[in-house]
Scaffold this active site. Structure first.
Site: not given
Ligand SMILES: [Fe+2]
Length: 239
Positions: A108, A160
């Site tokens: 991320y 996901h």
């Molecule tokens: Fe996640």
């Protein structure tokens, strides 16, 4: 909208169809789960209304996460599309859909993510849009990578995409995750498995979709999202 239009309240989730607050295999749930029985509160105007977002509020929609930078991000380009419905299969148009995800390496763009995987300078990993008149949404993105987490030894999250929706009221607020069909990590993922009901878990998995697949460009996945619905006035039946 008048109070009378909305005062019927929203359905309570069927037992087992939402994650257990305490799911010991998901270690973080042990400390944050309530230790006393929950108190059911009546649905008042506070719960049965909520913010309505317009295009003025969110600015230009971000529906193509592969064109936010100078070059295309690394990874497998995919289409994620579907409809937002309530639990009576009624469409929820003009509602805000937000998504966020890791890059193709499973990282991320966030300071707390220090996973030893590369950031991609061409991928931010955030999108947002309103559903259209028929409650449809569609994003172009890349397939996120799996990433390790420290829940237990050798723990890896299945690939996901995170989703956030408001729907028409605070009672319909939904934050969830979309998974990919056939992911071998699903069977051992405590977050996926903390929802007891098997059919409810299956609703978290997108369907591969030839209809939205673009030749030589991107595979398509369909992910319909179901929000809590209101009791509908029954149709009058006459003999
Ligand atoms: Fe996640």
């Amino acid at each position: 909208m008048s109070i009378n239009e909305v005062d019927r309240g929203y359905h309570r989730p069927a037992p087992g169809t939402q994650p257990e607050h305490l799911h010991p295999a998901y270690v973080s749930s042990v400390k944050r789960a309530p230790t006393k029985p929950l108190v059911t509160i009546p649905q008042t105007i506070t719960e049965i209304t909520g913010p309505r977002f317009s295009s003025k509020d969110i600015g230009p929609p971000i529906t193509d996460l592969t064109r936010q930078h100078q070059q295309a991000p690394l990874g497998e380009r995919i289409i994620v599309a579907g409809r937002v419905l309530d639990d009576e299969a009624r469409p929820v148009p003009h509602t805000l859909v937000e998504l966020w995800q890791a890059n193709a390496a499973g990282r991320y763009l966030h300071p707390q993510d220090q996973h030893d995987a590369p950031l991609d300078p061409n991928f931010t990993g955030f999108g947002c849009a309103l559903t259209d008149d028929q409650a449809r949404y569609r994003f172009v993105t890349i397939r996120p990578g799996c990433y390790p987490w420290r829940n237990h030894n050798n723990a890896w999250r299945p690939a996901h995409i995170h989703f956030s929706l408001f729907g028409p009221a605070f009672a319909t607020r939904l934050v969830t995750q979309m998974y990919f069909p056939g992911d071998p990590l699903l069977a051992s993922d405590p977050i996926f498995n903390c929802t007891a009901d098997e059919s409810a878990r299956q609703r978290l998995i997108a369907h591969f979709d030839w209809d939205s697949t673009i030749p030589e460009t991107a595979l398509g996945y369909r992910f319909d999202i179901i929000l809590r619905g209101r009791d509908q006035t029954p149709v009058e039946h006459r003999d």
